[in-house]
Design a protein around this motif. Structure first.
Motif, short mmCIF file in Angstrom:
data_model
loop_
_atom_site.label_atom_id
_atom_site.label_comp_id
_atom_site.label_asym_id
_atom_site.label_seq_id
_atom_site.Cartn_x
_atom_site.Cartn_y
_atom_site.Cartn_z
N GLU A 68 -0.82 6.18 -4.94
CA GLU A 68 -2.17 5.64 -5.09
C GLU A 68 -2.16 4.15 -5.46
N PHE A 86 0.84 -1.20 0.00
CA PHE A 86 0.00 0.00 0.00
C PHE A 86 0.87 1.24 0.00
N PHE A 122 -7.51 -0.02 2.68
CA PHE A 122 -6.38 0.37 1.83
C PHE A 122 -6.83 0.92 0.48
N ASP A 123 -7.83 1.79 0.53
CA ASP A 123 -8.27 2.52 -0.65
C ASP A 123 -8.22 4.01 -0.38
N ILE A 124 -8.17 4.79 -1.44
CA ILE A 124 -8.18 6.25 -1.31
C ILE A 124 -9.50 6.75 -1.86
N LEU A 153 0.19 5.40 -0.32
CA LEU A 153 -0.79 6.48 -0.43
C LEU A 153 -0.39 7.51 -1.49
N THR A 198 -3.45 1.22 -4.42
CA THR A 198 -4.53 0.80 -3.52
C THR A 198 -4.84 -0.68 -3.69
N GLU A 232 -10.44 -3.55 1.13
CA GLU A 232 -10.81 -2.41 0.28
C GLU A 232 -11.11 -1.19 1.14
#
Length: 272
Positions: free
Chosen positions: A76, A71, A143-145, A73, A78, A140
């Motif tokens: 990105e 991961f 670890f998603d933006i 950030l 993700t 999800e």
């Protein structure tokens, strides 16, 4: 040996021969049955779902082709992007895997940092106690933006080439525009967009944040919104702020009056 004895011996020999033939036939049938069972078990062991060995082999085969998830950030990277790339490995190639085996395979492709955070999230359960679909959903979420639609659209307006090759730059433009869902914007939508974009970045920062949230909530409810709606909402906010300021001034005046009375009372006590 007389004739009767000879006949008796002959009958005995015939009986022994018959028993021996029956015994041989029974042994042959038993061997054939055992051989058939062994062959069936061997064939069953070759199927992906019949034994622990074949499950392990399938997991190793799939795992060797799936990249480790890290991961990041800033870039990105993700989980959703990673899983979209490798989903078929779990749901198609690994369709015969048991649910627990899928979970174990998925966990083996998570970085140490990701696995540690996930383990803390599901504590006190162990990852083997969580079903595959729930595991994917949780990863999800973690670890998603989550970018707002306006963030994507603002980014499109500011697209610039940064030493990329023609292919890289074109790919970036296409990806950013798709994320911004430009095809869904009508004339009123563009007015709303430019209305928000035109707000001053420093002076209207709180207002811009409020109205972006306001518009997106309207869209989530499938409600239309235009610049006149935004104008009326802003005027309502200004009226509310004015009332709040007046109330604060009244409170301030009351506190000042009480402070003055307390001062006068204490002053009199000192001189009496």
């Amino acid at each position: 040996m007389n004739k009767e004895n000879e006949e008796f011996m002959l009958r005995m020999m015939q009986m022994f021969e018959k028993q021996n033939e029956q015994h041989q036939a029974a042994m042959t049938a038993l061997v054939q049955a055992m051989t058939s069972k062994s062959n069936d078990e061997s064939r069953a062991d070759m199927t992906p779902t019949s034994s622990g060995v074949s499950q392990t082999q399938l997991m190793n085969d799939i795992g060797s082709r799936v990249a480790m998830f890290q991961f990041d950030l800033e870039t990105e990277k993700t989980f959703s992007k990673w899983y979209a790339r490798h989903e078929a490995a779990f749901t198609v190639e690994g369709k015969d895997l048991e649910d627990k085996s899928k979970v174990s395979l998925l966990m083996s492709k998570m970085s140490d940092e990701v696995y540690e955070q996930y383990s803390k999230r599901i504590c006190p359960r162990k990852h083997t106690e969580v079903e595959f679909d729930e595991t994917v959903k949780t990863l999800e979420q973690m670890f998603d933006i989550k970018k707002s639609l306006f963030s994507h659209r603002f980014a499109c307006i500011n697209i610039a080439r940064d030493d990329e090759t023609p292919v890289e730059y074109t790919t970036k433009v296409n990806s950013m525009c798709e994320s911004a869902m430009l095809q869904d914007i009508d004339a009123e939508g563009w007015k709303v967009f430019f209305w928000l974009k035109g707000l001053d970045a420093s002076r209207d920062k709180s207002a811009r944040t409020y109205f972006i949230r306001y518009v997106e909530q309207k869209w989530e409810k499938k409600e239309s919104v235009n610049v006149n709606d935004l104008c009326e909402e802003w005027k309502k906010l200004l009226r509310q702020n004015s009332v709040v300021q007046e109330m604060e001034q009244v409170d301030k005046a009351v506190r000042a009056l009480h402070t003055k009375k307390d001062f006068n009372r204490n002053h009199k006590k000192l001189w009496n």
